[in-house]
Design a protein around this motif. Structure first.
Motif, PDB file in Angstrom:
ATOM      1  N   ASN A  34      17.621  90.932   4.735  1.00 33.55           N
ATOM      2  CA  ASN A  34      18.259  91.584   3.576  1.00 33.55           C
ATOM      3  C   ASN A  34      19.571  92.268   3.933  1.00 33.55           C
ATOM      4  O   ASN A  34      20.234  92.819   3.056  1.00 33.55           O
ATOM      5  CB  ASN A  34      17.315  92.642   2.984  1.00 33.55           C
ATOM      6  N   TYR A  35      19.949  92.242   5.219  1.00 36.18           N
ATOM      7  CA  TYR A  35      21.084  93.041   5.676  1.00 36.18           C
ATOM      8  C   TYR A  35      22.039  92.225   6.545  1.00 36.18           C
ATOM      9  O   TYR A  35      21.711  91.129   6.995  1.00 36.18           O
ATOM     10  CB  TYR A  35      20.577  94.233   6.517  1.00 36.18           C
ATOM     11  N   GLY A  36      23.210  92.802   6.786  1.00 34.97           N
ATOM     12  CA  GLY A  36      24.029  92.327   7.883  1.00 34.97           C
ATOM     13  C   GLY A  36      23.449  92.896   9.166  1.00 34.97           C
ATOM     14  O   GLY A  36      23.093  94.078   9.222  1.00 34.97           O
ATOM     15  N   VAL A  37      23.322  92.070  10.186  1.00 35.86           N
ATOM     16  CA  VAL A  37      22.688  92.488  11.436  1.00 35.86           C
ATOM     17  C   VAL A  37      23.690  92.299  12.574  1.00 35.86           C
ATOM     18  O   VAL A  37      24.360  91.260  12.662  1.00 35.86           O
ATOM     19  CB  VAL A  37      21.402  91.676  11.712  1.00 35.86           C
ATOM     20  N   VAL A  38      23.806  93.311  13.454  1.00 36.77           N
ATOM     21  CA  VAL A  38      24.872  93.303  14.448  1.00 36.77           C
ATOM     22  C   VAL A  38      24.400  92.816  15.815  1.00 36.77           C
ATOM     23  O   VAL A  38      23.239  92.986  16.201  1.00 36.77           O
ATOM     24  CB  VAL A  38      25.514  94.702  14.630  1.00 36.77           C
ATOM     25  N   GLU A  39      25.339  92.224  16.504  1.00 37.48           N
ATOM     26  CA  GLU A  39      25.240  92.023  17.944  1.00 37.48           C
ATOM     27  C   GLU A  39      26.194  93.051  18.539  1.00 37.48           C
ATOM     28  O   GLU A  39      27.360  93.133  18.123  1.00 37.48           O
ATOM     29  CB  GLU A  39      25.668  90.609  18.307  1.00 37.48           C
ATOM     30  N   SER A  40      25.714  93.870  19.466  1.00 41.22           N
ATOM     31  CA  SER A  40      26.532  94.986  19.928  1.00 41.22           C
ATOM     32  C   SER A  40      26.306  95.267  21.402  1.00 41.22           C
ATOM     33  O   SER A  40      25.352  94.767  22.015  1.00 41.22           O
ATOM     34  CB  SER A  40      26.222  96.242  19.103  1.00 41.22           C
ATOM     35  N   ARG A  41      27.184  96.106  21.948  1.00 38.50           N
ATOM     36  CA  ARG A  41      27.085  96.542  23.340  1.00 38.50           C
ATOM     37  C   ARG A  41      27.107  98.064  23.361  1.00 38.50           C
ATOM     38  O   ARG A  41      28.071  98.695  22.938  1.00 38.50           O
ATOM     39  CB  ARG A  41      28.247  95.976  24.159  1.00 38.50           C
ATOM     40  N   LYS A  42      26.028  98.662  23.848  1.00 39.84           N
ATOM     41  CA  LYS A  42      25.917 100.122  23.838  1.00 39.84           C
ATOM     42  C   LYS A  42      26.917 100.725  24.819  1.00 39.84           C
ATOM     43  O   LYS A  42      27.055 100.272  25.952  1.00 39.84           O
ATOM     44  CB  LYS A  42      24.501 100.561  24.219  1.00 39.84           C
ATOM     45  N   ILE A  43      27.649 101.754  24.355  1.00 41.66           N
ATOM     46  CA  ILE A  43      28.597 102.440  25.237  1.00 41.66           C
ATOM     47  C   ILE A  43      28.212 103.905  25.454  1.00 41.66           C
ATOM     48  O   ILE A  43      28.614 104.508  26.443  1.00 41.66           O
ATOM     49  CB  ILE A  43      30.044 102.341  24.695  1.00 41.66           C
ATOM     50  N   GLU A  44      27.481 104.475  24.515  1.00 41.29           N
ATOM     51  CA  GLU A  44      26.942 105.830  24.645  1.00 41.29           C
ATOM     52  C   GLU A  44      25.624 105.857  23.899  1.00 41.29           C
ATOM     53  O   GLU A  44      25.282 104.915  23.177  1.00 41.29           O
ATOM     54  CB  GLU A  44      27.885 106.883  24.018  1.00 41.29           C
TER      55      GLU A  44
END
Length: 269
Positions: free
Chosen positions: A166-176
């Motif tokens: 139901n959503y936009g889902v992210v691919e991300s890289r944690k920085i903090e």
């Protein structure tokens, strides 16, 4: 500082039918206040000074709600019901309205705010999502990241796997802790979502987002998808996300609408 916000409220609210034929989902009550009232209070508490509502022809009730009722005020004054006059106060913030003639997607709705925004960074708040946190609020958490990074920021929330479509889902890289650099967004993934972090109804954008929206063709659902503009913008600019801390409810889902009312009940007693 972020001083302007766009609140898109022109959608058909199909998940709330049949009641949304006559009552905008943004006016669904949480306690004795509609959902959109909480969102406007969140904007005001975050330092927002001007709001643009994007509405449709059938959403005149939203404008009526945020307008003064002189007849009601006169009646309450005559009855010396000062406590009710106080309860009837609307948030003290400058509000403008613009109509979206046809619901062509979130990207199209936000593009209608281009002249309102000008060259300023701005917030977007979706009025069918409310966030409760006793110490801060959702938008303030995004503003804190923006003030440090000076880049666009997305509000993220951990969502159960069966709801990610139901959503936009992210691919991300944690920085903090709680802060990530966004690599990619997939709009409403039907399988293999890149994570369990959904983009929810809080955003801060630099005004360059408009040029990317203008270059779009219709995407998922034959709509102008904000997600597509963000992915294009990320090729030239960094995007950050912050996992919002708080209790968040999507009131367009009936079970979450009920849960929001149960959540708020103890605070009303």
């Amino acid at each position: 500082m972020i001083k302007k916000a766009i609140i898109p409220a022109a959608g058909y609210g199909t998940r709330g039918l049949p009641i949304t034929k006559v009552v905008p989902k943004e006016l669904f009550p949480i306690g004795v206040k509609p959902a959109i009232h909480y969102v406007v209070e969140e904007a005001l508490a975050s330092g927002i000074e001007e709001i643009l509502f994007v509405v449709s022809q059938s959403k005149n009730l939203i404008a009526n709600y945020f307008d003064r009722s002189l007849e009601l005020e006169a009646f309450l004054e005559k009855k010396q019901s000062t406590h009710l006059l106080e309860k009837n106060k609307i948030p003290d913030i400058h509000i403008q309205y613009i109509r979206q003639p046809y619901a062509r997607g979130l990207g199209d709705a936000i593009l209608l705010g281009k002249n309102f925004v000008g060259n300023d960074p701005f917030a977007v708040l979706l009025p069918d999502e409310v966030i409760f946190n006793n110490k801060t609020n959702g938008l303030k958490q995004l503003i804190k990241v923006y003030e440090k990074q000076k880049k666009s920021v997305l509000g993220l929330y951990e969502v159960e796997k069966h709801l990610l479509s139901n959503y936009g889902v992210v691919e991300s890289r944690k920085i903090e802790k709680k802060i990530s650099k966004i690599v990619n967004i997939v709009e409403k993934p039907q399988k293999n979502p890149p994570s369990n972090l959904a983009v929810i109804g809080r955003y801060i954008f630099n005004p360059s987002i408009f040029s990317y929206i203008e270059g779009l063709t219709p995407g998922v659902g034959k709509e102008i998808q904000l997600t597509d503009a963000i992915n294009e913008m990320m090729k030239a600019e960094s995007f950050f996300g912050t996992t919002i801390v708080g209790d968040r409810f999507d009131i367009s889902r009936f079970e979450e609408f009920l849960a929001a009312n149960q959540y708020i009940q103890p605070f009303m007693e």
